[in-house]
Scaffold this active site. Structure first.
Site, mmCIF file in Angstrom:
data_model
loop_
_atom_site.group_PDB
_atom_site.id
_atom_site.type_symbol
_atom_site.label_atom_id
_atom_site.label_comp_id
_atom_site.label_asym_id
_atom_site.label_seq_id
_atom_site.Cartn_x
_atom_site.Cartn_y
_atom_site.Cartn_z
ATOM 1 N N THR A 177 0.780 -1.177 -0.022
ATOM 2 C CA THR A 177 -0.032 -0.083 0.094
ATOM 3 C C THR A 177 1.004 1.494 0.026
ATOM 4 O O THR A 177 2.079 1.306 0.483
ATOM 5 C CB THR A 177 -0.967 0.077 1.346
ATOM 6 O OG1 THR A 177 -1.810 -1.153 0.929
ATOM 7 C CG2 THR A 177 -1.740 1.180 1.427
ATOM 8 N N ARG A 205 -13.086 -8.841 -1.649
ATOM 9 C CA ARG A 205 -12.397 -8.478 -0.343
ATOM 10 C C ARG A 205 -11.905 -7.039 -0.393
ATOM 11 O O ARG A 205 -11.341 -6.495 -1.322
ATOM 12 C CB ARG A 205 -11.258 -9.289 -0.317
ATOM 13 C CG ARG A 205 -10.379 -9.314 0.874
ATOM 14 C CD ARG A 205 -8.985 -8.276 0.697
ATOM 15 N NE ARG A 205 -8.292 -8.339 1.912
ATOM 16 C CZ ARG A 205 -7.216 -7.367 1.962
ATOM 17 N NH1 ARG A 205 -6.948 -6.394 1.013
ATOM 18 N NH2 ARG A 205 -6.726 -7.246 2.994
ATOM 19 N N GLY A 207 -9.492 -4.309 2.108
ATOM 20 C CA GLY A 207 -8.701 -4.161 3.186
ATOM 21 C C GLY A 207 -9.208 -3.078 4.025
ATOM 22 O O GLY A 207 -10.242 -2.247 4.024
ATOM 23 N N ASP A 208 -8.126 -2.554 4.730
ATOM 24 C CA ASP A 208 -8.088 -1.460 5.952
ATOM 25 C C ASP A 208 -8.187 -0.234 5.095
ATOM 26 O O ASP A 208 -8.364 0.958 5.613
ATOM 27 C CB ASP A 208 -7.201 -1.355 6.877
ATOM 28 C CG ASP A 208 -5.807 -1.659 6.319
ATOM 29 O OD1 ASP A 208 -5.356 -2.292 5.466
ATOM 30 O OD2 ASP A 208 -5.044 -0.862 6.956
ATOM 31 N N THR A 228 -0.238 0.414 6.686
ATOM 32 C CA THR A 228 0.301 -0.499 5.720
ATOM 33 C C THR A 228 0.481 -1.865 6.513
ATOM 34 O O THR A 228 1.024 -1.809 7.541
ATOM 35 C CB THR A 228 1.333 -0.198 4.843
ATOM 36 O OG1 THR A 228 1.429 -1.311 3.849
ATOM 37 C CG2 THR A 228 2.718 -0.020 5.468
ATOM 38 N N GLY A 229 -0.027 -2.963 5.755
ATOM 39 C CA GLY A 229 -0.068 -4.243 6.443
ATOM 40 C C GLY A 229 -1.048 -5.076 6.290
ATOM 41 O O GLY A 229 -2.081 -4.976 5.335
ATOM 42 N N GLY A 231 -4.247 -6.191 6.082
ATOM 43 C CA GLY A 231 -5.591 -5.124 6.427
ATOM 44 C C GLY A 231 -6.722 -5.770 7.079
ATOM 45 O O GLY A 231 -6.982 -5.083 8.238
#
Ligand code: ASP
Length: 310
Positions: A177, A205, A207-208, A228-229, A231
């Site tokens: 990200t 899907r 993510g965050d 970032t990671g 999510g």
């Protein structure tokens, strides 16, 4: 507060090891990071606003094929690129977000339109694309998003139920990200995040990165954060808002709040990744619990710099 400004950016965190990198590749990453950082930094230095600075920095990262956002977005299970992005400003806490959008050159610019030109905060899929067409936002064809490395990455898992964070094969686990956070000279904060999500993702899907409070948050009373990671963990940890809460309710500094969330609270639920943050005093933080994070920062008293490894 006056005349202080600060900016930080990230291009994803993960197992980014110098031993896996060629000097040429490293140089390219650093160049693209520095280019994006300077775009935001120059806006702030000449008195521009925080929202424009984070939008400019994230747009530049979206235009680089090296990062998993915009041009470099990973392939989903259908072999397409579905992108998520969000932006927030700290003064009135207005926000805009889009998810699962296709074809847009710069999803972060659409997120800003949602914030400024609609009554809504979060638009997804076809609806978001129809909304985008009211503005002059460029759409690109499939070729623009085609990257051979990411294509091969997808082919290797395409007919399986596996999905993976960008390059998250064991030897090179990396989240891809991109994001930026900024404080401008009038004391306003802003945060922006953009991603292609996970390779081979399916079932719509998300993510965050497009979720306000999880991947992105800004509040002039506390901080601006972009994450970032993995999510799913950042959503469950409401990570960006968690940093803000620790500052607001427990009086922690930006640095201590960020470190507590990334090194402790996120790890308690097995989440890995990182975040960048700025506060109103012109402090910035670059926290991660992985081997590395593509990152950079600069402020009224710190020359712009970029870095990759721990
Ligand atoms: N957080 C992003 C997501 O889960 C991925 C990333 O940071 O690489 O979609």
């Amino acid at each position: 507060m006056e005349n202080k400004f600060a900016i930080a950016i990230h291009g994803g965190a993960g197992t980014i090891l110098q031993s896996e990198m060629t000097p040429e590749k490293e140089e390219q990453y650093k160049q693209d990071l520095m280019f994006a950082l300077n775009r935001g930094y120059d806006i702030l230095k000449s008195g521009g606003d925080a929202v424009s600075a984070v939008e400019a920095a994230v747009s530049a990262l979206e235009d680089s094929a090296l990062f998993n956002a915009g041009k470099g977005a990973v392939f989903n299970a259908q072999g397409e690129h579905e992108m998520d992005a969000s932006i927030m400003e700290g003064k009135n806490r207005e926000a805009g977000a889009v998810a699962a959008v296709k074809g847009l050159k710069n999803p972060i610019q659409l997120a800003r339109k949602v914030m400024e030109k609609s009554e809504h905060v979060f638009l997804v899929g076809d609806g978001a694309e129809i909304f985008a067409k009211q503005f002059d936002l460029p759409f690109m064809d499939k070729e623009y998003f085609h990257d051979e490395f990411r294509y091969q990455q997808w082919l290797s898992i395409k007919d399986t139920d596996n999905f993976q964070l960008d390059h998250s094969v064991d030897k090179e686990k990396k989240f891809g990200t991109v994001g930026a956070v900024a404080l401008d000279m009038t004391g306003n904060l802003a945060a922006a995040t953009s991603t292609g999500g996970m390779t081979n993702k399916k079932y719509g899907r998300i993510g965050d990165s497009s979720i306000i409070g999880a991947g992105t948050y800004a509040n002039n009373n506390t901080c601006a954060i972009s994450c970032t990671g993995s999510g799913e963990f950042f959503i469950r940890g409401v990570v960006a808002y968690d940093v803000s809460c620790l500052m607001e309710l427990q009086g922690l500094s930006l640095h201590d709040a960020a470190e507590q969330v990334i090194q402790k609270r996120l790890m308690e639920i097995n989440g890995d990744g990182g975040l960048i943050g700025v506060d109103q005093k012109g402090n910035f933080v670059l926290s991660f619990n992985t081997e590395g994070m593509y990152r950079g920062a600069g402020s009224y008293n710190t020359q712009p710099f970029v870095d990759i490894y721990k």
